[in-house]
Design an enzyme around this catalytic site. Structure first.
Site, PDB file in Angstrom:
ATOM      1  N   LEU A  68      -4.750  -0.296   6.182  1.00  0.00           N
ATOM      2  CA  LEU A  68      -4.972   1.100   5.735  1.00  0.00           C
ATOM      3  C   LEU A  68      -5.609   1.355   4.203  1.00  0.00           C
ATOM      4  O   LEU A  68      -5.590   0.502   3.385  1.00  0.00           O
ATOM      5  CB  LEU A  68      -3.694   1.706   5.745  1.00  0.00           C
ATOM      6  CG  LEU A  68      -2.919   2.074   6.869  1.00  0.00           C
ATOM      7  CD1 LEU A  68      -1.603   2.557   6.636  1.00  0.00           C
ATOM      8  CD2 LEU A  68      -3.752   2.758   7.862  1.00  0.00           C
ATOM      9  N   ASP A  72      -0.970  -4.391   7.034  1.00  0.00           N
ATOM     10  CA  ASP A  72      -0.542  -4.231   5.872  1.00  0.00           C
ATOM     11  C   ASP A  72       0.767  -4.737   5.455  1.00  0.00           C
ATOM     12  O   ASP A  72       1.236  -4.504   4.424  1.00  0.00           O
ATOM     13  CB  ASP A  72      -0.144  -2.614   5.710  1.00  0.00           C
ATOM     14  CG  ASP A  72      -1.648  -1.921   6.022  1.00  0.00           C
ATOM     15  OD1 ASP A  72      -2.687  -1.960   5.037  1.00  0.00           O
ATOM     16  OD2 ASP A  72      -1.511  -1.207   7.044  1.00  0.00           O
ATOM     17  N   GLU A  95       7.069  -4.480  -0.335  1.00  0.00           N
ATOM     18  CA  GLU A  95       7.691  -3.462  -1.162  1.00  0.00           C
ATOM     19  C   GLU A  95       7.924  -2.043  -0.466  1.00  0.00           C
ATOM     20  O   GLU A  95       8.965  -1.528  -0.655  1.00  0.00           O
ATOM     21  CB  GLU A  95       6.998  -3.250  -2.602  1.00  0.00           C
ATOM     22  CG  GLU A  95       7.984  -2.673  -3.393  1.00  0.00           C
ATOM     23  CD  GLU A  95       7.223  -1.913  -4.705  1.00  0.00           C
ATOM     24  OE1 GLU A  95       7.903  -2.052  -5.861  1.00  0.00           O
ATOM     25  OE2 GLU A  95       6.190  -1.276  -4.548  1.00  0.00           O
ATOM     26  N   ASP A  96       7.064  -1.741   0.563  1.00  0.00           N
ATOM     27  CA  ASP A  96       6.964  -0.427   1.099  1.00  0.00           C
ATOM     28  C   ASP A  96       8.109  -0.370   2.446  1.00  0.00           C
ATOM     29  O   ASP A  96       8.578   0.654   2.515  1.00  0.00           O
ATOM     30  CB  ASP A  96       5.751   0.015   1.808  1.00  0.00           C
ATOM     31  CG  ASP A  96       4.594   0.389   0.695  1.00  0.00           C
ATOM     32  OD1 ASP A  96       5.146   0.868  -0.351  1.00  0.00           O
ATOM     33  OD2 ASP A  96       3.572  -0.278   0.869  1.00  0.00           O
ATOM     34  N   ARG A 142       2.759   1.269  10.482  1.00  0.00           N
ATOM     35  CA  ARG A 142       3.651   0.303   9.319  1.00  0.00           C
ATOM     36  C   ARG A 142       5.026   0.626   9.858  1.00  0.00           C
ATOM     37  O   ARG A 142       5.817  -0.402   9.389  1.00  0.00           O
ATOM     38  CB  ARG A 142       3.555   0.491   8.005  1.00  0.00           C
ATOM     39  CG  ARG A 142       2.075   0.568   7.624  1.00  0.00           C
ATOM     40  CD  ARG A 142       2.207   0.519   5.965  1.00  0.00           C
ATOM     41  NE  ARG A 142       2.507  -0.756   5.563  1.00  0.00           N
ATOM     42  CZ  ARG A 142       2.558  -1.064   4.215  1.00  0.00           C
ATOM     43  NH1 ARG A 142       2.444  -0.318   3.331  1.00  0.00           N
ATOM     44  NH2 ARG A 142       3.258  -2.093   4.025  1.00  0.00           N
ATOM     45  N   HIS A 201       0.498   6.962  -3.905  1.00  0.00           N
ATOM     46  CA  HIS A 201       1.833   6.595  -4.189  1.00  0.00           C
ATOM     47  C   HIS A 201       2.166   6.984  -5.681  1.00  0.00           C
ATOM     48  O   HIS A 201       1.317   6.815  -6.399  1.00  0.00           O
ATOM     49  CB  HIS A 201       2.154   5.167  -3.885  1.00  0.00           C
ATOM     50  CG  HIS A 201       2.461   4.866  -2.604  1.00  0.00           C
ATOM     51  ND1 HIS A 201       1.890   3.526  -2.192  1.00  0.00           N
ATOM     52  CD2 HIS A 201       3.077   5.337  -1.574  1.00  0.00           C
ATOM     53  CE1 HIS A 201       1.955   3.570  -0.749  1.00  0.00           C
ATOM     54  NE2 HIS A 201       2.639   4.419  -0.331  1.00  0.00           N
ATOM     55  N   CYS A 206       3.596  -3.754  -4.828  1.00  0.00           N
ATOM     56  CA  CYS A 206       3.487  -3.524  -3.379  1.00  0.00           C
ATOM     57  C   CYS A 206       3.660  -5.036  -2.961  1.00  0.00           C
ATOM     58  O   CYS A 206       4.122  -5.304  -1.714  1.00  0.00           O
ATOM     59  CB  CYS A 206       2.896  -2.923  -2.952  1.00  0.00           C
ATOM     60  SG  CYS A 206       0.974  -3.247  -3.189  1.00  0.00           S
TER      61      CYS A 206
END
Length: 277
Positions: free
Chosen positions: A32, A74, A79-80, A99, A177, A264
């Protein structure tokens, strides 16, 4: 495996013993991106990622690197998918539909580190780890295109079980973010762009403003006594060094092409001793 005890909350935001990372997949070229500036080179991304892991290790962290997940372009941005504390972890629900499956994979990984794992369910909103900045006093959560109010409310309730306070912050318009525009650089200090440097959410903290034109440098992380900073931002590096910070510049150009940065690409934490059965 038996992991070390770290019960004190002093240094919660920046002192870490362990980290989880994941190799970039070949499918990362389809990751993305808010602005299409071309696809990253998988080969160079792998080299950059190795340098990133080496920087974490140099800062005193034991890094567990997991294999690439080709089904999730991704997934290098681990971390996401989760938020980790000494007492337990929360499996997040990323805001991008492509995701969603990453959270399930991360849940299985974290079973090796934690006994107490909470989850944000399908009907409980969505939260990306890139919108969460853990400070010594509170967990700041930016509301964005990837994190909504329902997700924040759920996260706030789940981390309260461990005694943590969550505060909702409005992410600047046009910013992907919350941590795209800010990063913790010490126990009571942040690096932030002009869009966030004057935010009341940083009241009582030292705020260093990123020089204009180097805004991507704001996504820095503090790991023990080192600030990991994206290479290619000389003014910001000088600003930090002149302020007395130990800076490690790391290559993140490939990650940046798919909206990634230093924060991330790892989950950094101090797990309480846990011996999974």
């Amino acid at each position: 495996m038996l992991f070390e005890v770290h019960m004190s909350r002093t240094g919660l935001s920046h002192r870490f013993t362990r980290a989880i990372a994941r190799e970039p997949s070949r499918s990362v070229i389809n990751g993305l991106r808010a602005d299409d500036r071309g696809a990253p080179s998988h080969e160079q991304f792998v080299l950059d990622h190795h340098a990133y892991v080496a920087a974490l290790e140099q800062a005193g962290v034991t890094v567990d690197v997991y294999p690439a997940l080709e089904d999730f372009p991704d997934s290098v941005f681990v971390e996401d998918a989760a938020l980790c504390f000494p007492e337990g972890a929360v499996i997040l629900r990323p805001g991008a539909p492509s995701r969603t499956g990453e959270a399930e994979v991360m849940h299985k990984v974290l079973l090796s580190y934690y006994e107490d794992i909470q989850r944000i369910g399908e009907d409980e909103g969505y939260v990306d780890g890139g919108d969460i900045l853990v400070t010594e006093d509170a967990v700041l959560v930016g509301l964005s295109a990837r994190t909504n109010q329902a997700g924040f409310d759920t996260l706030k309730q789940k981390i309260a079980r461990w005694g943590y306070e969550a505060r909702a912050i409005n992410t600047p318009e046009g910013v992907l973010h919350f941590k795209t525009d800010c990063g913790l650089i010490g126990p009571n200090a942040v690096l932030a762009t002009y869009r966030l440097s004057g935010s009341p959410c940083f009241a009582g903290m030292t705020v260093l403003e990123v020089p204009r034109g180097e805004e991507p440098a704001a996504n820095a992380i503090c790991v023990n006594d080192t600030v990991l900073l994206s290479a290619g931002h000389p003014k910001t590096a000088m600003l930090l060094r002149n302020a007395g910070y130990n800076v490690a510049e790391i290559p993140t150009q490939q990650a940046a092409l798919v909206d990634g940065g230093p924060s991330c690409m790892s989950l950094r934490f101090n797990p309480v001793a846990f011996n999974p059965g």
